[in-house]
Design a protein around this motif. Structure first.
Motif, PDB file in Angstrom:
ATOM      1  N   LYS A   1       4.578  -7.511  -6.306  1.00 46.06           N
ATOM      2  CA  LYS A   1       4.499  -7.145  -7.692  1.00 46.06           C
ATOM      3  C   LYS A   1       3.845  -5.721  -8.005  1.00 46.06           C
ATOM      4  N   ASN A   2       3.300  -5.276  -6.745  1.00 54.91           N
ATOM      5  CA  ASN A   2       2.700  -4.025  -6.678  1.00 54.91           C
ATOM      6  C   ASN A   2       3.600  -2.998  -6.455  1.00 54.91           C
ATOM      7  N   TYR A   3       4.807  -3.287  -6.066  1.00 49.84           N
ATOM      8  CA  TYR A   3       5.748  -2.241  -5.723  1.00 49.84           C
ATOM      9  C   TYR A   3       6.419  -1.419  -6.939  1.00 49.84           C
ATOM     10  N   ASP A   4       6.601  -0.098  -6.850  1.00 53.08           N
ATOM     11  CA  ASP A   4       7.084   0.661  -7.664  1.00 53.08           C
ATOM     12  C   ASP A   4       8.318   0.599  -7.905  1.00 53.08           C
ATOM     13  N   SER A   5       8.949   0.897  -8.903  1.00 51.46           N
ATOM     14  CA  SER A   5      10.390   0.442  -9.303  1.00 51.46           C
ATOM     15  C   SER A   5      11.478   1.212  -8.599  1.00 51.46           C
ATOM     16  N   ALA A   6      10.938   2.461  -8.249  1.00 53.16           N
ATOM     17  CA  ALA A   6      11.839   3.356  -7.366  1.00 53.16           C
ATOM     18  C   ALA A   6      12.261   2.902  -6.061  1.00 53.16           C
ATOM     19  N   PHE A   7      11.062   1.982  -5.434  1.00 56.41           N
ATOM     20  CA  PHE A   7      11.336   1.451  -4.212  1.00 56.41           C
ATOM     21  C   PHE A   7      12.268   0.120  -4.230  1.00 56.41           C
ATOM     22  N   VAL A   8      11.936  -0.466  -5.422  1.00 54.91           N
ATOM     23  CA  VAL A   8      12.474  -1.923  -5.611  1.00 54.91           C
ATOM     24  C   VAL A   8      13.809  -1.695  -5.652  1.00 54.91           C
ATOM     25  N   SER A   9      14.341  -0.618  -6.396  1.00 56.94           N
ATOM     26  CA  SER A   9      15.955  -0.307  -6.475  1.00 56.94           C
ATOM     27  C   SER A   9      16.698   0.040  -5.214  1.00 56.94           C
ATOM     28  N   ARG A  10      15.896   0.427  -4.417  1.00 58.58           N
ATOM     29  CA  ARG A  10      16.333   1.095  -2.993  1.00 58.58           C
ATOM     30  C   ARG A  10      16.565  -0.015  -1.853  1.00 58.58           C
TER      31      ARG A  10
ATOM     32  N   ALA B   1       2.640  12.689  -2.609  1.00 56.49           N
ATOM     33  CA  ALA B   1       3.438  13.075  -1.716  1.00 56.49           C
ATOM     34  C   ALA B   1       3.676  12.244  -0.620  1.00 56.49           C
ATOM     35  N   MET B   2       2.923  11.212  -0.387  1.00 52.04           N
ATOM     36  CA  MET B   2       3.205  10.493   0.904  1.00 52.04           C
ATOM     37  C   MET B   2       4.451   9.346   0.433  1.00 52.04           C
ATOM     38  N   ARG B   3       4.310   8.919  -0.947  1.00 52.52           N
ATOM     39  CA  ARG B   3       5.396   8.071  -1.428  1.00 52.52           C
ATOM     40  C   ARG B   3       6.716   8.794  -1.651  1.00 52.52           C
ATOM     41  N   SER B   4       6.483  10.033  -2.021  1.00 50.54           N
ATOM     42  CA  SER B   4       7.862  10.839  -2.034  1.00 50.54           C
ATOM     43  C   SER B   4       8.415  11.005  -0.911  1.00 50.54           C
ATOM     44  N   THR B   5       7.807  11.344   0.153  1.00 50.18           N
ATOM     45  CA  THR B   5       8.065  11.467   1.359  1.00 50.18           C
ATOM     46  C   THR B   5       8.861  10.138   1.807  1.00 50.18           C
TER      47      THR B   5
ATOM     48  N   LEU C   1      10.233   7.818  -0.003  1.00 50.87           N
ATOM     49  CA  LEU C   1      11.406   7.606  -0.764  1.00 50.87           C
ATOM     50  C   LEU C   1      12.819   8.557  -0.203  1.00 50.87           C
ATOM     51  N   ILE C   2      12.510   9.836   0.330  1.00 50.08           N
ATOM     52  CA  ILE C   2      13.138  10.868   0.961  1.00 50.08           C
ATOM     53  C   ILE C   2      13.659  10.187   2.303  1.00 50.08           C
ATOM     54  N   GLU C   3      12.896   9.471   3.116  1.00 47.77           N
ATOM     55  CA  GLU C   3      13.226   9.250   4.383  1.00 47.77           C
ATOM     56  C   GLU C   3      14.195   7.944   4.226  1.00 47.77           C
ATOM     57  N   LEU C   4      13.757   7.085   3.216  1.00 51.94           N
ATOM     58  CA  LEU C   4      14.758   5.802   3.005  1.00 51.94           C
ATOM     59  C   LEU C   4      16.142   6.371   2.537  1.00 51.94           C
ATOM     60  N   GLU C   5      16.071   7.519   1.977  1.00 55.22           N
ATOM     61  CA  GLU C   5      17.609   7.776   1.487  1.00 55.22           C
ATOM     62  C   GLU C   5      18.390   8.236   2.796  1.00 55.22           C
ATOM     63  N   ARG C   6      17.853   8.836   3.620  1.00 54.89           N
ATOM     64  CA  ARG C   6      18.664   9.819   4.599  1.00 54.89           C
ATOM     65  C   ARG C   6      18.570   8.815   6.046  1.00 54.89           C
ATOM     66  N   PHE C   7      17.828   7.870   6.101  1.00 54.12           N
ATOM     67  CA  PHE C   7      17.910   6.943   7.227  1.00 54.12           C
ATOM     68  C   PHE C   7      19.190   6.222   7.332  1.00 54.12           C
ATOM     69  N   GLU C   8      19.621   6.012   8.642  1.00 55.92           N
ATOM     70  CA  GLU C   8      20.816   5.230   8.987  1.00 55.92           C
ATOM     71  C   GLU C   8      20.437   3.947   9.665  1.00 55.92           C
TER      72      GLU C   8
ATOM     73  N   THR D   1       0.787  -1.374   0.039  1.00 53.06           N
ATOM     74  CA  THR D   1       0.095   0.038  -0.153  1.00 53.06           C
ATOM     75  C   THR D   1       0.777   1.137  -0.007  1.00 53.06           C
ATOM     76  N   LEU D   2       1.921   1.321   0.628  1.00 51.83           N
ATOM     77  CA  LEU D   2       2.996   2.301   0.573  1.00 51.83           C
ATOM     78  C   LEU D   2       3.964   2.295  -0.408  1.00 51.83           C
ATOM     79  N   LEU D   3       4.097   1.408  -1.058  1.00 52.74           N
ATOM     80  CA  LEU D   3       5.384   1.236  -2.028  1.00 52.74           C
ATOM     81  C   LEU D   3       4.879   1.074  -3.411  1.00 52.74           C
ATOM     82  N   GLY D   4       3.773   1.230  -3.648  1.00 48.07           N
ATOM     83  CA  GLY D   4       2.926   1.181  -4.870  1.00 48.07           C
ATOM     84  C   GLY D   4       3.413   2.205  -5.991  1.00 48.07           C
TER      85      GLY D   4
END
Length: 309
Positions: A179-188, A155-159, A161-168, A136-139
């Motif tokens: 199969k419902n995941y967006d490719s931008a999330f799959v690659s991260r 906006a929810m999904r962009s947020t 993506l940003i949080e995943l990039e900076r989280f440690e 539901t989140l990563l669609g």
């Protein structure tokens, strides 16, 4: 540390419960060898992070590699949620189990804020962050925006993506619909770990673990375990647990009805419980096509944001 008294002025941390894991990967859950190997690799990558990123200098070309993101995918009842908790136990940290109910808001923009709050809470407490029902989140983000709700979903999904990039820290997603995941999330996501229905050996391990020694049996324990494992082909770990949840009281009811001196669980009690599970799988609920599933999850995303069409 009290979650409610944390640093966020808007008290968003109170949305999430900081939990202490009760289990570990070793000895507490049954996983196929291939699945466990993937967990071992992920744990190894975390434990040898300094060697790889500092001593070997990989951090110079991979500055975003400070986190560990895993995706657990597979059929319902195969142990994804338990495995996320067990991973936290193995790593020796607490965890947040975040579902749709904790993130959804009827106020425009607040779902994205709640996502940010979840990451901040995990960072403040050094906790593993586990997102259930992650599809539901990563669609896929919506390319044709026609109404305000579409902007909110993007906006929810962009947020996220940003949080995943900076989280440690460590983030774990779990889904029945990878199969419902967006490719931008799959690659991260660094490790995609598949959970399958247990094979014969896995089912035998599950029955061995769940059929605890104090349960009085009418036959040899190993005989019942072997029969149960053979008979339960196609059942998930959750369904195998339900088999015993059904078989045990069935034995007690039968004992009371026949005035037996002491109850015992027989193979017939377990066999009939397995048959009941198969019957309910066949006759209760409906099997949705992928098209129906996709439309259902899209609608779930809209409802999660609290805005109707």
């Amino acid at each position: 540390m009290s979650v409610k008294n944390d640093a966020l002025a808007d008290n968003k941390h109170s949305l999430f419960e900081l939990r202490t894991p009760r289990i570990k990967l070793d000895g507490d859950i049954v996983l196929p060898n291939s699945t466990r190997q993937m967990f071992d690799e992920a744990i190894g990558a975390m434990r040898f992070h300094k060697t790889i990123y500092t001593d070997w200098g990989f951090g110079e070309v991979d500055p975003a590699g400070r986190n560990m993101i895993l995706n657990l995918y597979g059929p319902p009842g195969t142990g994804k949620t338990l495995a996320a908790e067990a991973l936290a136990g193995t790593l020796g940290c607490q965890f947040y189990h975040v579902g749709i109910a904790e993130l959804e808001s009827k106020f425009v923009g607040d779902t994205a804020k709640n996502i940010s709050a979840a990451f901040k809470a995990a960072s403040s407490n050094g906790a593993l962050l586990f997102f259930d029902e992650a599809d539901t989140l990563l669609g896929a983000r919506l390319s044709s925006v026609t109404q305000g709700i579409d902007n909110e979903i993007n906006a929810m999904r962009s947020t996220l993506l940003i949080e995943l990039e900076r989280f440690e820290g460590v983030v774990v997603f779990a889904t029945n619909f990878a199969k419902n995941y967006d490719s931008a999330f799959v690659s991260r996501i660094r490790y995609h770990i598949e959970f399958k229905l247990p094979d014969l050996d896995g089912r035998k391990q599950l029955f061995t673990k769940l059929l605890v020694n104090k349960v009085p049996l009418a036959e040899e324990r190993e005989v019942i375990i072997d029969r149960s494992a053979m008979e339960s082909d196609g059942l998930s770990g959750r369904e195998i647990r339900t088999v015993l949840r059904t078989a045990f009281p069935r034995a007690l009811v039968a004992c009371a009805a026949t005035n037996q001196s002491s109850p015992v669980v027989s193979w017939e009690h377990i066999q009939s419980a397995i048959a009941d599970i198969r019957s309910s799988n066949e006759n209760v609920g409906k099997k949705s096509s992928s098209l129906v599933i996709d439309s259902t999850r899209i609608e779930s995303s809209r409802k999660m944001l609290g805005i109707n069409n």
